[in-house]
Design an enzyme around this catalytic site. Structure first.
Site, PDB file in Angstrom:
ATOM      1  NE  ARG A 151      29.224  41.745  44.782  1.00 47.24           N
ATOM      2  CZ  ARG A 151      29.903  41.296  43.725  1.00 47.24           C
ATOM      3  NH1 ARG A 151      30.952  40.503  43.905  1.00 47.24           N
ATOM      4  NH2 ARG A 151      29.554  41.637  42.507  1.00 47.24           N
ATOM      5  CB  ILE A 165      25.168  40.560  41.521  1.00 46.40           C
ATOM      6  CG1 ILE A 165      25.399  41.301  42.854  1.00 46.40           C
ATOM      7  CG2 ILE A 165      26.364  39.713  41.143  1.00 46.40           C
ATOM      8  CD1 ILE A 165      25.621  40.357  44.047  1.00 46.40           C
ATOM      9  CB  SER A 166      25.985  46.242  40.494  1.00 47.93           C
ATOM     10  OG  SER A 166      24.865  46.552  39.709  1.00 47.93           O
ATOM     11  CD  GLN A 167      33.296  47.145  38.847  1.00 45.71           C
ATOM     12  OE1 GLN A 167      32.730  47.415  37.776  1.00 45.71           O
ATOM     13  NE2 GLN A 167      34.526  47.519  39.107  1.00 45.71           N
TER      14      GLN A 167
END
Length: 221
Positions: free
Chosen positions: A37, A63-65
């Site tokens: 990530r 950017i998503s959790q």
């Protein structure tokens, strides 16, 4: 950018956090554990890459959790080889998780700068997907129908065209609500004329942009 022992150790800690938050799909957890990530984040956020938080990536997008990525992916009930349409490529992180699970991914992004950056990033990492720049709220009909459709932005309603592009037996996962909070919906296409719907918790996503998103007037339903 390298993927060091430190990064891998931080990912293992992240997986423990996700387990503690009731993510139980082992295939999803294994996929997240394999995706670096930190590579998808700007340098300013590298030290926070494996916190369970969302971070900005430009063009008003995030950017998503990791918990959100894990939750949405789990709801898809993926099997290797399934054809998946992703609405909102963003950083490419969610797409990478889908690819790690063996999906055949078609991903579309509204913002050209993000589209180009994500395509270049994923290709450099050896991931193979079909990348498109355009209005994801209308789907990608010429390559359908799809086994699964995943929307990574909040919609004001469920776009009809996305349901039309699902195979019978297919699943659409999409957050629907206003521009502050949304309900995560899982819609299953039971037959050509029947859709079943489940509500799967409250989330907060950036707005879905497009003709059937927040750039258009919500229809009377």
């Amino acid at each position: 950018m390298e993927d060091s022992y430190l990064h891998k150790g931080l990912r293992r800690k992240l997986i423990k956090i996700l387990r503690d938050k009731a993510i139980t799909d082992e295939l999803v957890l294994e996929a997240i554990n394999r995706v670096p990530r930190h590579i998808f984040l700007d340098n300013a956020f590298l030290e926070h890459a494996y916190q369970d938080k969302a971070f900005p990536i430009g063009d008003g997008q995030t950017i998503s959790q990791p918990y959100t990525v894990a939750s949405q992916t789990s709801l898809l009930k993926l099997s290797p080889g399934m054809k998946v349409l992703e609405i909102g490529t963003g950083s490419g992180y969610q797409c990478s998780v889908l690819l790690e699970m063996g999906a055949n991914v078609f991903t579309i992004e509204y913002h050209r700068s993000l589209h180009e950056k994500a395509k270049k990033m994923l290709q450099s990492l050896g991931y193979k997907a079909q990348f498109f720049c355009g209005d994801g709220s209308e789907g990608l009909a010429r390559f359908g129908p799809y086994d699964r459709i995943l929307a990574t932005a909040g919609a004001p309603y469920v776009p009809t065209k996305l349901l039309e592009q699902l195979k019978v037996g297919g699943i659409l996962v999409i957050p629907v609500g206003d521009q502050k909070t949304q309900k995560m919906l899982r819609l299953t296409k039971v037959s050509a004329t029947e859709i079943s719907q489940e509500e799967c918790g409250d989330f907060r996503f950036v707005p879905l942009v497009g003709k059937d998103g927040w750039a258009a007037k919500t229809p009377n339903v």
